[in-house]
Design a protein around this motif. Structure first.
Motif, PDB file in Angstrom:
ATOM      1  N   ILE A 289       0.240 -61.653   7.812  1.00 13.22           N
ATOM      2  CA  ILE A 289       0.511 -60.217   7.980  1.00 13.22           C
ATOM      3  C   ILE A 289       0.653 -59.553   6.610  1.00 13.22           C
ATOM      4  O   ILE A 289       1.064 -60.196   5.641  1.00 13.22           O
ATOM      5  N   THR A 290       0.318 -58.289   6.545  1.00 15.88           N
ATOM      6  CA  THR A 290       0.497 -57.530   5.300  1.00 15.88           C
ATOM      7  C   THR A 290       1.225 -56.239   5.621  1.00 15.88           C
ATOM      8  O   THR A 290       0.876 -55.535   6.565  1.00 15.88           O
ATOM      9  N   LEU A 291       2.257 -55.962   4.808  1.00 12.51           N
ATOM     10  CA  LEU A 291       2.977 -54.697   4.933  1.00 12.51           C
ATOM     11  C   LEU A 291       2.724 -53.924   3.654  1.00 12.51           C
ATOM     12  O   LEU A 291       2.826 -54.502   2.559  1.00 12.51           O
ATOM     13  N   SER A 292       2.415 -52.651   3.755  1.00  7.80           N
ATOM     14  CA  SER A 292       2.215 -51.888   2.525  1.00  7.80           C
ATOM     15  C   SER A 292       2.895 -50.539   2.633  1.00  7.80           C
ATOM     16  O   SER A 292       3.193 -50.064   3.728  1.00  7.80           O
ATOM     17  N   GLY A 293       3.172 -49.936   1.478  1.00 12.10           N
ATOM     18  CA  GLY A 293       3.845 -48.638   1.469  1.00 12.10           C
ATOM     19  C   GLY A 293       4.385 -48.330   0.102  1.00 12.10           C
ATOM     20  O   GLY A 293       4.077 -49.030  -0.869  1.00 12.10           O
ATOM     21  N   PRO A 294       5.245 -47.308   0.017  1.00 10.50           N
ATOM     22  CA  PRO A 294       5.776 -46.913  -1.285  1.00 10.50           C
ATOM     23  C   PRO A 294       6.838 -47.905  -1.774  1.00 10.50           C
ATOM     24  O   PRO A 294       7.830 -48.146  -1.097  1.00 10.50           O
ATOM     25  N   GLY A 295       6.607 -48.474  -2.941  1.00  7.66           N
ATOM     26  CA  GLY A 295       7.508 -49.506  -3.468  1.00  7.66           C
ATOM     27  C   GLY A 295       8.640 -48.949  -4.299  1.00  7.66           C
ATOM     28  O   GLY A 295       9.501 -49.698  -4.767  1.00  7.66           O
ATOM     29  N   ALA A 296       8.659 -47.644  -4.502  1.00  2.00           N
ATOM     30  CA  ALA A 296       9.715 -47.040  -5.319  1.00  2.00           C
ATOM     31  C   ALA A 296       9.797 -45.561  -4.986  1.00  2.00           C
ATOM     32  O   ALA A 296       9.092 -45.071  -4.099  1.00  2.00           O
ATOM     33  N   GLY A 297      10.670 -44.861  -5.704  1.00  2.00           N
ATOM     34  CA  GLY A 297      10.796 -43.414  -5.515  1.00  2.00           C
ATOM     35  C   GLY A 297      12.062 -43.081  -4.753  1.00  2.00           C
ATOM     36  O   GLY A 297      12.612 -43.892  -4.011  1.00  2.00           O
TER      37      GLY A 297
END
Ligand SMILES: NC(=O)c1ccc[n+]([C@@H]2O[C@H](COP(=O)([O-])OP(=O)(O)OC[C@H]3O[C@@H](n4cnc5c(N)ncnc54)[C@H](OP(=O)(O)O)[C@@H]3O)[C@@H](O)[C@H]2O)c1
Length: 425
Positions: A289-297
């Protein structure tokens, strides 16, 4: 069930703390009773901030008996470590986003928390707004995870994406990233791979249920990547990304590292661009599985911190032993392989003299070091009568590859080893 507002203290009101403050405004069941900052008089971009909550003394939070949860959002080891330990001793649960502290002192603070029956949650520390810690601890708990591959640093992913799409040099893109605020004035922690190393240390510890020590994590940054490498990789069907990876083999030996890597253009991680982060995980029975999105901010990170606060808040109203599944005590130290003993494929860029027999010499040096070649490409001869030659090897031992690099540096046919980058296998 107790019907009372849960009281929290924020230590730190910077990027993450501000997002947490703004997000918690809409949660009536949570009350922020104090906020510690370094400088009370600083201008803050928070519309409804109650300035009377600010203090420059974090011990007004640590020692306040009313406070249930302390959010440590200042970063670094000191004073964060001491503030967390003292808060736990004073009976508080902890939420933190501090990846460096977790990687270097995780074992100590988790054991300390357990001794005092307190919980430390840290969803924001590994991949910012991407939920990965809670899923591994809860819904993926039935899996044997044996591989993680991730893009965990937005700054370096931004730089590499720009170098790729605009054919620019590392130095040019770094400067632009600093002007735009995507890279810090001192970018070392990001560009040399320390930040990603902290994160993969914590993630691998959790996934493998054994303590990975930061000193066992191999680390290499992106500062040596050239636009020529980007172009050559593209021509061969790859993208270059800073990949944080962790593998556990059948003999229970871990291989945890951060370094640039050529990954096939059609792979999932090759499509993760600019500041986006992603975590790919392989385990049984879930598969891949792969999860992606904003890693900071500000807000993505606040999403994770507030999720942790709410998880604890809901529990402490109902039980004296909150979140048993989410506690962390992996004290067994994992056996880790030395990078020199690992097997990898390589991209090797050589600048060679335009002499007869150069390709043969490269082949010989590789053969002498037990390295087979998958491809060797020389496109043209430069005006200084040298040629850049790009080699992709088959899988071979790192020790052998390093010996080959030494031999290339000593070869009369070769001017320079431009770069050596590992290729995903
Ligand atoms: N920024 C992100 O996107 C992100 C993402 C994931 C994780 N994190 C982690 O989250 C943590 C916070 O990062 P950040 O980006 O929010 O940092 P930041 O913007 O530099 O803010 C740090 C805050 O801590 C306060 N502070 C520093 N030393 C203090 C002390 N001794 N006592 C009281 N307050 C103190 C500062 O006060 P002043 O405001 O008065 O200077 C500031 O409000 C770090 O561990 C970081 O690694 C950040």
């Amino acid at each position: 069930m107790e019907d009372r507002r849960i009281k929290i203290g924020l230590i730190g009101l910077g990027t993450v703390g501000s997002g947490v403050y703004k997000t918690l405004e809409s949660f009536e069941e949570i009350e922020i009773v104090k906020i510690a900052v370094k400088n009370k008089n600083k201008n803050r971009n928070i519309q409804n901030l109650d300035y009377s909550l600010l203090t420059e003394d974090p011990y007004e939070i640590v020692n306040n008996p009313e406070i249930d949860i302390v959010c440590e959002l200042i970063g670094g080891i000191n004073p964060a470590f001491e503030l967390i330990e003292k808060s736990i001793k004073q009976g508080k649960h902890i939420v933190t986003a501090n990846k460096e502290l977790l990687a270097k002192k995780g074992e100590e603070i988790f054991n300390f928390a357990e001794k005092y029956n307190k919980v430390i949650l840290y969803e924001a520390a590994v991949a910012g707004g991407i939920p990965i810690i809670m899923p591994i601890k809860t819904i993926l708990a039935g899996n044997k995870i044996n591989k993680l591959e991730a893009i965990l640093n937005g700054t370096t992913n931004y730089i590499l994406t720009k170098m790729d799409t605009e054919n620019s040099s590392y130095d040019e893109v770094l400067k632009e990233s600093q002007t735009l605020g995507y890279a810090e004035a001192d970018p070392t922690s990001d560009v040399e791979g320390y930040d990603a190393a902290y994160k993969i240390t914590t993630l691998a510890t959790l996934a493998f249920k054994q303590k990975i020590r930061i000193e066992d994590v191999y680390r290499e940054g992106i500062t040596k990547i050239r636009s020529e490498d980007m172009k050559a990789a593209n021509d061969l069907g790859y993208k270059i990304k800073l990949i944080a990876s962790a593998k556990m083999d059948d003999e229970n030996c871990a291989d945890v590292r951060v370094h640039p890597m050529l990954i096939p253009k059609n792979s999932t991680l090759a499509h993760i661009n600019y500041v986006t982060n992603a975590v790919s995980l392989t385990g049984h029975p879930v598969g891949h599985i792969t999860l992606s999105g904003p890693g900071a901010g500000e807000f993505p990170t606040a999403s994770s911190v507030v999720g942790d606060i709410l998880a604890i808040a809901t529990e402490i109203k109902t039980t004296d032993y909150p979140l048993p599944m989410m506690r962390c005590n992996h004290n067994k130290i994992a056996k880790c392989i030395n990078i020199l003993d690992t097997q990898n494929k390589y991209y090797l860029s050589l600048n060679a003299k335009n002499n007869k027999g150069v390709i043969g010499n490269i082949g010989n040096i590789c053969a002498e070091n037990d390295i087979s070649l998958e491809s060797i490409v020389q496109k043209y001869v430069c005006s200084d009568n040298t040629a850049d030659i790009t080699v992709i090897t088959e899988t071979c031992c790192e020790k052998n590859m390093q010996n080959a690099v030494k031999a290339f540096n000593e070869s009369e046919f070769i001017n320079k080893v431009n770069n050596l980058i590992r290729v995903q296998i």
